[in-house]
Design a protein around this motif. Structure first.
Motif, PDB file in Angstrom:
ATOM      1  N   ARG A  10      94.344 -26.772  91.663  1.00 32.03           N
ATOM      2  CA  ARG A  10      92.892 -26.885  91.458  1.00 32.03           C
ATOM      3  C   ARG A  10      92.583 -28.324  91.096  1.00 32.03           C
ATOM      4  N   TYR A  11      91.685 -28.940  91.879  1.00 31.02           N
ATOM      5  CA  TYR A  11      91.379 -30.361  91.611  1.00 31.02           C
ATOM      6  C   TYR A  11      90.055 -30.462  90.852  1.00 31.02           C
ATOM      7  N   PRO A  12      89.908 -31.550  90.051  1.00 33.14           N
ATOM      8  CA  PRO A  12      88.669 -31.722  89.290  1.00 33.14           C
ATOM      9  C   PRO A  12      87.462 -31.742  90.245  1.00 33.14           C
ATOM     10  N   HIS A  13      86.356 -31.223  89.750  1.00 34.54           N
ATOM     11  CA  HIS A  13      85.161 -31.026  90.565  1.00 34.54           C
ATOM     12  C   HIS A  13      84.808 -32.249  91.426  1.00 34.54           C
ATOM     13  N   ASN A  14      84.787 -32.010  92.742  1.00 40.54           N
ATOM     14  CA  ASN A  14      84.383 -33.028  93.730  1.00 40.54           C
ATOM     15  C   ASN A  14      85.209 -34.318  93.681  1.00 40.54           C
ATOM     16  N   ASP A  15      86.395 -34.261  93.118  1.00 39.92           N
ATOM     17  CA  ASP A  15      87.216 -35.468  92.959  1.00 39.92           C
ATOM     18  C   ASP A  15      88.139 -35.628  94.177  1.00 39.92           C
ATOM     19  N   THR A  16      87.643 -36.336  95.189  1.00 36.14           N
ATOM     20  CA  THR A  16      88.411 -36.462  96.434  1.00 36.14           C
ATOM     21  C   THR A  16      89.646 -37.337  96.230  1.00 36.14           C
ATOM     22  N   GLY A  17      89.587 -38.243  95.241  1.00 36.71           N
ATOM     23  CA  GLY A  17      90.758 -39.078  94.937  1.00 36.71           C
ATOM     24  C   GLY A  17      91.909 -38.216  94.440  1.00 36.71           C
ATOM     25  N   ALA A  18      91.594 -37.343  93.493  1.00 37.73           N
ATOM     26  CA  ALA A  18      92.624 -36.448  92.957  1.00 37.73           C
ATOM     27  C   ALA A  18      93.147 -35.527  94.052  1.00 37.73           C
ATOM     28  N   LEU A  19      92.235 -35.041  94.891  1.00 33.22           N
ATOM     29  CA  LEU A  19      92.649 -34.153  95.983  1.00 33.22           C
ATOM     30  C   LEU A  19      93.579 -34.889  96.948  1.00 33.22           C
ATOM     31  N   ALA A  20      93.230 -36.132  97.272  1.00 26.50           N
ATOM     32  CA  ALA A  20      94.063 -36.925  98.193  1.00 26.50           C
ATOM     33  C   ALA A  20      95.483 -37.041  97.643  1.00 26.50           C
ATOM     34  N   GLY A  21      95.597 -37.269  96.325  1.00 31.51           N
ATOM     35  CA  GLY A  21      96.919 -37.371  95.698  1.00 31.51           C
ATOM     36  C   GLY A  21      97.698 -36.076  95.824  1.00 31.51           C
ATOM     37  N   LEU A  22      97.034 -34.975  95.549  1.00 35.50           N
ATOM     38  CA  LEU A  22      97.696 -33.667  95.630  1.00 35.50           C
ATOM     39  C   LEU A  22      98.159 -33.371  97.059  1.00 35.50           C
ATOM     40  N   LEU A  23      97.306 -33.706  98.024  1.00 29.73           N
ATOM     41  CA  LEU A  23      97.664 -33.453  99.431  1.00 29.73           C
ATOM     42  C   LEU A  23      98.861 -34.314  99.839  1.00 29.73           C
ATOM     43  N   ALA A  24      98.825 -35.564  99.412  1.00 35.11           N
ATOM     44  CA  ALA A  24      99.899 -36.492  99.792  1.00 35.11           C
ATOM     45  C   ALA A  24     101.245 -36.039  99.214  1.00 35.11           C
ATOM     46  N   ASN A  25     101.203 -35.454  98.028  1.00 38.28           N
ATOM     47  CA  ASN A  25     102.445 -35.035  97.374  1.00 38.28           C
ATOM     48  C   ASN A  25     102.942 -33.667  97.807  1.00 38.28           C
ATOM     49  N   SER A  26     102.134 -32.956  98.569  1.00 41.27           N
ATOM     50  CA  SER A  26     102.501 -31.582  98.913  1.00 41.27           C
ATOM     51  C   SER A  26     103.390 -31.541 100.146  1.00 41.27           C
ATOM     52  N   ARG A  27     104.432 -30.724 100.074  1.00 38.84           N
ATOM     53  CA  ARG A  27     105.276 -30.540 101.263  1.00 38.84           C
ATOM     54  C   ARG A  27     105.031 -29.178 101.901  1.00 38.84           C
ATOM     55  N   ALA A  28     103.943 -28.544 101.486  1.00 39.90           N
ATOM     56  CA  ALA A  28     103.635 -27.223 102.027  1.00 39.90           C
ATOM     57  C   ALA A  28     103.455 -27.297 103.537  1.00 39.90           C
ATOM     58  N   LYS A  29     103.853 -26.247 104.224  1.00 42.25           N
ATOM     59  CA  LYS A  29     103.741 -26.314 105.683  1.00 42.25           C
ATOM     60  C   LYS A  29     102.351 -25.923 106.167  1.00 42.25           C
ATOM     61  N   ARG A  30     101.573 -25.246 105.317  1.00 47.96           N
ATOM     62  CA  ARG A  30     100.180 -24.992 105.691  1.00 47.96           C
ATOM     63  C   ARG A  30      99.301 -25.309 104.487  1.00 47.96           C
ATOM     64  N   LYS A  31      98.404 -26.267 104.669  1.00 51.19           N
ATOM     65  CA  LYS A  31      97.557 -26.708 103.558  1.00 51.19           C
ATOM     66  C   LYS A  31      96.119 -26.241 103.792  1.00 51.19           C
ATOM     67  N   ILE A  32      95.534 -25.710 102.748  1.00 55.46           N
ATOM     68  CA  ILE A  32      94.171 -25.172 102.879  1.00 55.46           C
ATOM     69  C   ILE A  32      93.306 -25.714 101.740  1.00 55.46           C
ATOM     70  N   ILE A  33      92.278 -26.474 102.102  1.00 51.06           N
ATOM     71  CA  ILE A  33      91.318 -26.983 101.111  1.00 51.06           C
ATOM     72  C   ILE A  33      90.151 -25.996 101.072  1.00 51.06           C
ATOM     73  N   VAL A  34      89.748 -25.611  99.860  1.00 47.95           N
ATOM     74  CA  VAL A  34      88.695 -24.599  99.735  1.00 47.95           C
ATOM     75  C   VAL A  34      87.613 -25.118  98.792  1.00 47.95           C
ATOM     76  N   THR A  35      86.363 -25.068  99.253  1.00 46.68           N
ATOM     77  CA  THR A  35      85.281 -25.565  98.402  1.00 46.68           C
ATOM     78  C   THR A  35      83.969 -24.827  98.640  1.00 46.68           C
ATOM     79  N   ASP A  36      83.177 -24.723  97.586  1.00 48.42           N
ATOM     80  CA  ASP A  36      81.764 -24.388  97.752  1.00 48.42           C
ATOM     81  C   ASP A  36      81.115 -25.592  98.431  1.00 48.42           C
ATOM     82  N   ALA A  37      80.117 -25.363  99.275  1.00 46.99           N
ATOM     83  CA  ALA A  37      79.356 -26.491  99.821  1.00 46.99           C
ATOM     84  C   ALA A  37      78.302 -26.902  98.795  1.00 46.99           C
TER      85      ALA A  37
END
Ligand SMILES: *Cc1c(COP(=O)(O)O)cnc(C)c1O
Length: 418
Positions: free
Chosen positions: A179-206
């Motif tokens: 779970r990334y801090p609200h609307n924090d794309t920087g934090a999300l980018a870090g989490l994505l870069a560090n993930s070795r998951a084979k399927r990545k799913i970003i989920v957000t309210d619009a």
């Protein structure tokens, strides 16, 4: 053999005697546990109250014989009681009956359902649409179907409860959760870069349901593309309100349909009826049809709702309702700048006035009610602790003088409460 059966009878008779003797005591203990928790919620100002409303959804509502201005509904365009939508519902019941009779895949998918799905696909620009009985069920369909062992979910901290529950279901299936801090794309980018998951799913309210602010959808899609992730967008509060012709938050952000993008929106808010849909690329749609348990194992919604929704989909594209709503938003925001409470930034129908303390939020809500304005206080755990608020929902159904009455009531309350 006979002897054995006799013994068994005797044993079960004993159990029965024990049950009748202890039943009242045991049940009382069970109830006492629940009553203690209920009392704790009351003491913390967190106990919710169910109120029956004696009028159809409109700019006003009648409760206990009082008529109040309704600032609590998600009927952002005033379509819930629109005569043409009501007539379409009645006509739909005449044509298709009251119930669908079965789940979609077992004969309950009537032509009315398909026509609505086609209309929604054309409206949103996606290849394929599946309709659901509620938005909650639609959200439970998407993320758990896509995720499996080795998947990772990246979710905004302020996502709606139904997205959180969907995420919890993926945990049972072996997915990692971030779970990334609200609307924090920087934090999300870090989490994505560090993930070795084979399927990545970003989920957000619009549009975030308790704050009214928008997710940075363009930046999120860019991240999804860079990291080969899916982007699931819940546009419950943007659909019908934002974007060209009410097409929603993606249109508002100039984002056309994209294969990595999965859009969910509800049809019980601005569309004024009920249900929800998921719009996606053709392959994703077909995949969900095979896998989504909340699509497969539930009775298809009453077909008359699909008829009503086709009418409301036409009406919501008329520009005057969005224009009226915008006028009300601007009017309220201009006046609230003078108040002692903080109005969160929002260009949407959801205007959150943060009070902080649970009891203070309740008191303000009661003051407004005394001034004939129905504005619910939203408290933790629905919102973070210490951020209890009034959630003011505006609608094109309101008149200018309704907004003024609310503003006056807020100004009076500010003088006496703060
Ligand atoms: C209301 C809402 C839902 C649930 O939709 P229903 O059709 O009411 O079940 C899902 N997501 C968000 C963000 C919502 O506000």
């Amino acid at each position: 053999m006979i002897k054995k059966r006799a013994r068994r009878l005797k044993i079960s008779k004993n159990i029965e005697i024990m049950n009748t003797e202890n039943f009242a005591g045991t049940a009382n203990n069970l109830l006492t546990e629940l009553q203690e928790e209920l009392a704790q919620w009351s003491a913390a100002g967190q106990r919710r109250v169910l109120q029956a409303v004696d009028s159809a959804c409109s700019r006003t509502l009648r409760v206990n014989g009082e008529v109040l201005l309704n600032f609590a509904s998600n009927d952002y365009l005033g379509l819930a009681s629109h005569p043409q939508v009501v007539a379409a519902l009645q006509e739909g019941a005449g044509l298709w009956g009251a119930g669908s009779g079965a789940s979609h895949l077992l004969g309950g998918h009537l032509r009315a359902h398909q026509d609505l799905a086609d209309a929604l696909a054309a409206f949103t620009g996606f290849d394929r649409v599946l309709t659901f009985s509620t938005g909650y069920l639609a959200n439970l369909a998407v993320t758990p179907s896509l995720a499996g062992r080795g998947a990772a979910i990246f979710a905004d901290r302020l996502n709606h409860a139904s997205l959180i529950d969907a995420m919890q279901l993926t945990k049972a299936g072996g997915a990692e959760i971030h779970r990334y801090p609200h609307n924090d794309t920087g934090a999300l980018a870090g989490l994505l870069a560090n993930s070795r998951a084979k399927r990545k799913i970003i989920v957000t309210d619009a549009v975030f349901s308790m704050d009214g602010d928008l997710a940075p959808l363009s930046a999120l899609l860019a991240l999804a593309q860079r990291h080969a992730a899916w982007l699931v967008v819940d546009d419950a509060h943007g659909f019908g309100v934002l974007g060209e012709g009410g097409r929603g938050s993606l249109s508002h952000c100039n984002l056309p349909a994209h294969p990595q993008l999965i859009l969910m929106a509800t049809l019980g808010k601005a569309a004024g009826v009920g249900g929800a849909f998921v719009a996606a690329n053709a392959t994703v749609g077909e995949y969900l049809l095979q896998k989504a348990r909340t699509y497969i194992f539930t009775t298809a919604a009453p077909p008359a709702l699909s008829m009503a929704l086709q009418t409301s989909l036409r009406l919501l594209q008329e520009p005057q309702r969005q224009a009226t709503l915008r006028r009300h938003i601007n009017r309220l925001r201009a006046a609230c700048a003078e108040l002692p409470w903080h109005l969160l930034p929002s260009d949407t129908a959801i205007q959150a006035l943060v009070v902080g303390d649970n009891q203070a939020a309740l008191t303000l809500s009661q003051r407004l009610r005394a001034a004939a304005c129905w504005v619910p206080a939203i408290r933790p755990p629905t919102v973070p602790a210490g951020s209890a608020r009034l959630r003011i929902s505006l609608s094109a159904a309101h008149r200018d003088e309704d907004i003024d009455q609310l503003i006056t009531a807020l100004q009076c309350a500010a003088k006496t409460l703060v």
